[in-house]
Design an enzyme around this catalytic site. Structure first.
Site, PDB file in Angstrom:
ATOM      1  N   GLU A 295       4.195   1.777  -0.557  1.00  0.00           N
ATOM      2  CA  GLU A 295       5.098   1.987  -1.703  1.00  0.00           C
ATOM      3  C   GLU A 295       4.311   2.128  -3.000  1.00  0.00           C
ATOM      4  O   GLU A 295       4.715   2.854  -3.907  1.00  0.00           O
ATOM      5  CB  GLU A 295       6.121   0.850  -1.807  1.00  0.00           C
ATOM      6  CG  GLU A 295       7.069   0.758  -0.613  1.00  0.00           C
ATOM      7  CD  GLU A 295       8.084   1.902  -0.541  1.00  0.00           C
ATOM      8  OE1 GLU A 295       7.901   2.944  -1.199  1.00  0.00           O
ATOM      9  OE2 GLU A 295       9.071   1.756   0.209  1.00  0.00           O
TER      10      GLU A 295
ATOM     11  N   ASP B 110       3.029  -1.048  12.335  1.00  0.00           N
ATOM     12  CA  ASP B 110       1.908  -0.156  12.660  1.00  0.00           C
ATOM     13  C   ASP B 110       2.489   1.202  13.111  1.00  0.00           C
ATOM     14  O   ASP B 110       3.231   1.260  14.098  1.00  0.00           O
ATOM     15  CB  ASP B 110       1.106  -0.786  13.803  1.00  0.00           C
ATOM     16  CG  ASP B 110      -0.287  -0.213  13.923  1.00  0.00           C
ATOM     17  OD1 ASP B 110      -1.231  -0.856  13.442  1.00  0.00           O
ATOM     18  OD2 ASP B 110      -0.431   0.876  14.511  1.00  0.00           O
TER      19      ASP B 110
ATOM     20  N   TYR C  40       0.842  -1.199   0.000  1.00  0.00           N
ATOM     21  CA  TYR C  40       0.000   0.000   0.000  1.00  0.00           C
ATOM     22  C   TYR C  40       0.881   1.254   0.000  1.00  0.00           C
ATOM     23  O   TYR C  40       0.746   2.122  -0.873  1.00  0.00           O
ATOM     24  CB  TYR C  40      -0.898  -0.031   1.228  1.00  0.00           C
ATOM     25  CG  TYR C  40      -1.902   1.104   1.314  1.00  0.00           C
ATOM     26  CD1 TYR C  40      -3.015   1.136   0.483  1.00  0.00           C
ATOM     27  CD2 TYR C  40      -1.753   2.126   2.256  1.00  0.00           C
ATOM     28  CE1 TYR C  40      -3.945   2.174   0.574  1.00  0.00           C
ATOM     29  CE2 TYR C  40      -2.677   3.157   2.355  1.00  0.00           C
ATOM     30  CZ  TYR C  40      -3.778   3.173   1.518  1.00  0.00           C
ATOM     31  OH  TYR C  40      -4.693   4.194   1.608  1.00  0.00           O
TER      32      TYR C  40
ATOM     33  N   ARG D 191     -11.002  -1.440   9.511  1.00  0.00           N
ATOM     34  CA  ARG D 191     -10.336  -0.269  10.094  1.00  0.00           C
ATOM     35  C   ARG D 191     -10.916   0.009  11.478  1.00  0.00           C
ATOM     36  O   ARG D 191     -11.991  -0.458  11.835  1.00  0.00           O
ATOM     37  CB  ARG D 191     -10.466   0.936   9.160  1.00  0.00           C
ATOM     38  CG  ARG D 191      -9.440   0.875   8.050  1.00  0.00           C
ATOM     39  CD  ARG D 191      -9.587   1.987   7.046  1.00  0.00           C
ATOM     40  NE  ARG D 191     -10.641   1.732   6.091  1.00  0.00           N
ATOM     41  CZ  ARG D 191     -10.929   2.504   5.063  1.00  0.00           C
ATOM     42  NH1 ARG D 191     -10.224   3.593   4.871  1.00  0.00           N
ATOM     43  NH2 ARG D 191     -11.901   2.196   4.226  1.00  0.00           N
TER      44      ARG D 191
HETATM   45  P1  NAD Z   1     -12.687   1.684   0.101  1.00  0.00           P
HETATM   46  O1  NAD Z   1     -12.018   0.362   0.189  1.00  0.00           O
HETATM   47  O2  NAD Z   1     -14.029   1.830   0.714  1.00  0.00           O
HETATM   48  O3  NAD Z   1     -12.792   2.175  -1.415  1.00  0.00           O
HETATM   49  C1  NAD Z   1     -11.897   1.788  -2.418  1.00  0.00           C
HETATM   50  C2  NAD Z   1     -12.685   1.466  -3.670  1.00  0.00           C
HETATM   51  O4  NAD Z   1     -11.782   1.129  -4.738  1.00  0.00           O
HETATM   52  C3  NAD Z   1     -13.615   0.252  -3.478  1.00  0.00           C
HETATM   53  O5  NAD Z   1     -14.897   0.560  -3.948  1.00  0.00           O
HETATM   54  C4  NAD Z   1     -12.950  -0.842  -4.300  1.00  0.00           C
HETATM   55  O6  NAD Z   1     -13.867  -1.795  -4.781  1.00  0.00           O
HETATM   56  C5  NAD Z   1     -12.298  -0.030  -5.402  1.00  0.00           C
HETATM   57  N1  NAD Z   1     -11.164  -0.714  -6.039  1.00  0.00           N
HETATM   58  C6  NAD Z   1     -10.142  -1.369  -5.432  1.00  0.00           C
HETATM   59  N2  NAD Z   1      -9.291  -1.857  -6.359  1.00  0.00           N
HETATM   60  C7  NAD Z   1      -9.797  -1.505  -7.575  1.00  0.00           C
HETATM   61  C8  NAD Z   1      -9.383  -1.723  -8.915  1.00  0.00           C
HETATM   62  N3  NAD Z   1      -8.264  -2.409  -9.190  1.00  0.00           N
HETATM   63  N4  NAD Z   1     -10.130  -1.226  -9.914  1.00  0.00           N
HETATM   64  C9  NAD Z   1     -11.280  -0.547  -9.651  1.00  0.00           C
HETATM   65  N5  NAD Z   1     -11.741  -0.314  -8.400  1.00  0.00           N
HETATM   66  C10 NAD Z   1     -10.994  -0.781  -7.380  1.00  0.00           C
HETATM   67  O7  NAD Z   1     -11.663   2.748   0.736  1.00  0.00           O
HETATM   68  P2  NAD Z   1     -11.821   4.316   0.957  1.00  0.00           P
HETATM   69  O8  NAD Z   1     -11.576   4.591   2.376  1.00  0.00           O
HETATM   70  O9  NAD Z   1     -13.046   4.818   0.323  1.00  0.00           O
HETATM   71  O10 NAD Z   1     -10.537   4.864   0.162  1.00  0.00           O
HETATM   72  C11 NAD Z   1     -10.652   5.476  -1.112  1.00  0.00           C
HETATM   73  C12 NAD Z   1      -9.295   5.999  -1.534  1.00  0.00           C
HETATM   74  O11 NAD Z   1      -8.836   6.971  -0.592  1.00  0.00           O
HETATM   75  C13 NAD Z   1      -8.220   4.923  -1.623  1.00  0.00           C
HETATM   76  O12 NAD Z   1      -7.389   5.193  -2.728  1.00  0.00           O
HETATM   77  C14 NAD Z   1      -7.456   5.106  -0.338  1.00  0.00           C
HETATM   78  O13 NAD Z   1      -6.111   4.683  -0.478  1.00  0.00           O
HETATM   79  C15 NAD Z   1      -7.550   6.601  -0.125  1.00  0.00           C
HETATM   80  N6  NAD Z   1      -7.412   6.945   1.300  1.00  0.00           N
HETATM   81  C16 NAD Z   1      -8.412   6.717   2.179  1.00  0.00           C
HETATM   82  C17 NAD Z   1      -8.229   7.035   3.517  1.00  0.00           C
HETATM   83  C18 NAD Z   1      -9.314   6.835   4.557  1.00  0.00           C
HETATM   84  O14 NAD Z   1      -9.054   7.027   5.737  1.00  0.00           O
HETATM   85  N7  NAD Z   1     -10.530   6.488   4.192  1.00  0.00           N
HETATM   86  C19 NAD Z   1      -7.007   7.559   3.944  1.00  0.00           C
HETATM   87  C20 NAD Z   1      -5.992   7.742   3.006  1.00  0.00           C
HETATM   88  C21 NAD Z   1      -6.209   7.452   1.680  1.00  0.00           C
HETATM   89  N1  UDP Z   2      -6.592  -0.930  15.479  1.00  0.00           N
HETATM   90  C1  UDP Z   2      -7.013  -1.471  16.672  1.00  0.00           C
HETATM   91  N2  UDP Z   2      -8.084  -2.325  16.650  1.00  0.00           N
HETATM   92  C2  UDP Z   2      -8.739  -2.644  15.506  1.00  0.00           C
HETATM   93  C3  UDP Z   2      -8.315  -2.069  14.288  1.00  0.00           C
HETATM   94  C4  UDP Z   2      -7.224  -1.210  14.315  1.00  0.00           C
HETATM   95  O1  UDP Z   2      -6.452  -1.204  17.748  1.00  0.00           O
HETATM   96  O2  UDP Z   2      -9.703  -3.431  15.580  1.00  0.00           O
HETATM   97  C5  UDP Z   2      -5.462   0.028  15.498  1.00  0.00           C
HETATM   98  C6  UDP Z   2      -4.360  -0.241  14.470  1.00  0.00           C
HETATM   99  O3  UDP Z   2      -3.406  -1.143  14.967  1.00  0.00           O
HETATM  100  C7  UDP Z   2      -3.804   1.156  14.268  1.00  0.00           C
HETATM  101  C8  UDP Z   2      -5.007   2.068  14.457  1.00  0.00           C
HETATM  102  O4  UDP Z   2      -5.965   1.307  15.182  1.00  0.00           O
HETATM  103  O5  UDP Z   2      -2.850   1.444  15.255  1.00  0.00           O
HETATM  104  C9  UDP Z   2      -5.618   2.541  13.148  1.00  0.00           C
HETATM  105  O6  UDP Z   2      -5.845   1.399  12.350  1.00  0.00           O
HETATM  106  P1  UDP Z   2      -6.577   1.435  10.949  1.00  0.00           P
HETATM  107  O7  UDP Z   2      -6.507   0.058  10.379  1.00  0.00           O
HETATM  108  O8  UDP Z   2      -7.916   2.058  11.089  1.00  0.00           O
HETATM  109  O9  UDP Z   2      -5.734   2.456  10.063  1.00  0.00           O
HETATM  110  P2  UDP Z   2      -4.174   2.735   9.865  1.00  0.00           P
HETATM  111  O10 UDP Z   2      -4.023   4.124  10.312  1.00  0.00           O
HETATM  112  O11 UDP Z   2      -3.356   1.801  10.684  1.00  0.00           O
HETATM  113  O12 UDP Z   2      -3.952   2.528   8.397  1.00  0.00           O
END
Ligand code: NAD
Ligand code: UDP
Ligand code: UDP
Length: 329
Positions: free
Chosen positions: A152, A284, A150, A191
């Site tokens: 990299e 983590d 993720y 998450r």
């Molecule tokens: P999510 O898993 O709910 O959404 C990701 C979506 O991408 C899903 O609908 C999945 O089916 C689709 N997908 C995955 N691989 C695919 C592929 N090869 N082709 C087409 N569709 C594909 O996650 P999210 O939280 O909504 O995250 C959305 C974006 O935001 C991601 O790129 C994630 O890395 C980024 N992001 C989210 C957070 C967060 O906290 N939610 C934080 C940092 C970055």
């Molecule tokens: N975590 C936890 N219990 C859970 C899921 C996650 O304690 O059931 C912790 C995880 O180890 C991390 C933080 O909560 O320290 C946030 O995790 P998450 O998977 O939501 O996102 P991250 O920021 O690690 O990508």
């Protein structure tokens, strides 16, 4: 110069996911036409069911690792599993999604001369050695660990975006998104916010990994979507040169320990659940906190408005309605 008040055709990859579905909604409300693309790996059709009958909404089942030939004005590239549980399930596919997906979407944007947004992540900072994290920090990432597919993958996608920006003068917008939560996270997403809320509502133990003293900052989804749309709407630079490419941090600077989060969720759900300690997953990050000065400066004072307690209550209400009825079916 493009007229941003006009309706545009906008491609949202990952549009059936948590963030993507909220983004599709926001863009439709602004009067745009939305092409929502998703391979439904972690996204679900229920997230976009309510949009299906909208005359300006279209769904396309497609994997971004394959080329895509469509005609749009603008692209938001969100496709990628975001939960450690899901992105580690098939790590090779995760890297392909970030890297091949970025190449295909950048190639599409280049052919169309379309502005393109990349959902990057605070994970590019890895386990940071400085806090808060500013955009100029290069990060501390393990290139061969469990999270690398993720981290990299997203770092390489940023490289590709900036090379297309320099080499092909593409109008890119790279956002580094910190932990975001809210309705439409999947109950099995894995998450921390969804895990704790679902566990508390079911009366199960809350699984706290490690000693619970690691920190995160949690941003409510509506605030995040408002910020990234504002970023995308920043006009082009002088003489048609690309606008501000970023990267820009998006997140809530209020830092909490994961133990504090667990206690807050128990309190807000009036749950009798207990906290149980489980092993900390490898690599983590111990601490994560965004410096959002750039976002504030460039995006008209943008900052999160919804406090953690309020956002958690909205998310608890969503989960209460989502799965309790199904439990009794
Ligand atoms: P999510 O898993 O709910 O959404 C990701 C979506 O991408 C899903 O609908 C999945 O089916 C689709 N997908 C995955 N691989 C695919 C592929 N090869 N082709 C087409 N569709 C594909 O996650 P999210 O939280 O909504 O995250 C959305 C974006 O935001 C991601 O790129 C994630 O890395 C980024 N992001 C989210 C957070 C967060 O906290 N939610 C934080 C940092 C970055
Ligand atoms: N975590 C936890 N219990 C859970 C899921 C996650 O304690 O059931 C912790 C995880 O180890 C991390 C933080 O909560 O320290 C946030 O995790 P998450 O998977 O939501 O996102 P991250 O920021 O690690 O990508
Ligand atoms: N591509 C795409 N749709 C398009 C144009 C390109 O999916 O409308 C993909 C195609 O797979 C290509 C990649 O984007 O290999 C990169 O395109 P670019 O034009 O940058 O480079 P190419 O590899 O074609 O020289």
């Amino acid at each position: 110069m493009r007229q941003y008040e006009l309706s545009k055709q906008i491609l949202v990859t990952g549009g059936a996911g948590f963030l993507g579905s909220h983004l599709c909604e926001n863009l439709l409300e602004k009067g745009h036409e939305v092409l929502c693309l998703d391979n439904l790996f972690t996204g679900i059709k229920q997230n976009i069911d309510h949009l299906r009958d909208h005359p300006c909404f279209e769904f396309l089942r497609h994997d971004v690792t394959f080329p895509l030939y469509v005609e749009v004005d603008e692209i938001y590239n969100l496709a990628c599993p975001a939960s450690p549980v899901h992105y580690q399930h098939d790590p090779v596919q995760t890297t392909k999604t970030s890297v091949h997906g970025a190449i295909n979407m950048l190639g599409l944007a280049k052919r169309l001369n379309a502005r393109i947004f990349q959902a990057s992540t605070s994970e590019v900072y890895g386990d940071p050695t400085t806090s808060p994290q500013v955009e100029s920090y290069w990060g501390n990432v393990n290139p061969i660990g469990m999270r690398s597919c993720y981290d990299e993958g997203k770092r390489c996608a940023e490289t590709l975006f900036f090379d297309y920006y320099r080499q092909h003068k593409l109008d890119i917008r790279v956002a580094r998104i910190f932990n975001t939560y809210g309705p439409r996270m999947h109950p099995n997403d894995g998450r921390v916010v969804s895990n704790f809320i679902v566990q508390a509502l079911k009366g199960e133990d809350l699984t706290l990994y490690g000693d619970g003293q690691q920190t995160r900052c949690f941003c409510y989804v509506d605030d995040l979507i408002e910020g990234i749309v504002r970023f995308m709407e920043l006009p082009e630079g002088e003489n048609g040169t690309p606008g501000f490419p970023g990267p820009i941090n998006f997140g809530d600077p209020v830092e909490v320990t994961i133990q504090q989060l667990a206690e807050k969720v128990i309190e807000l759900t009036n749950s009798r659940s207990k906290i149980v300690f489980q092993p900390l997953p490898s690599d983590d990050p111990k601490q994560r906190k965004p410096d959002i000065s750039l976002a504030r400066t460039y995006l008209d004072g943008w900052q999160p408005e919804i406090k953690l307690e309020e956002g958690l209550m909205k998310t608890i209400d969503y989960f209460d309605g989502w799965f309790l009825p199904r439990l009794s079916e």
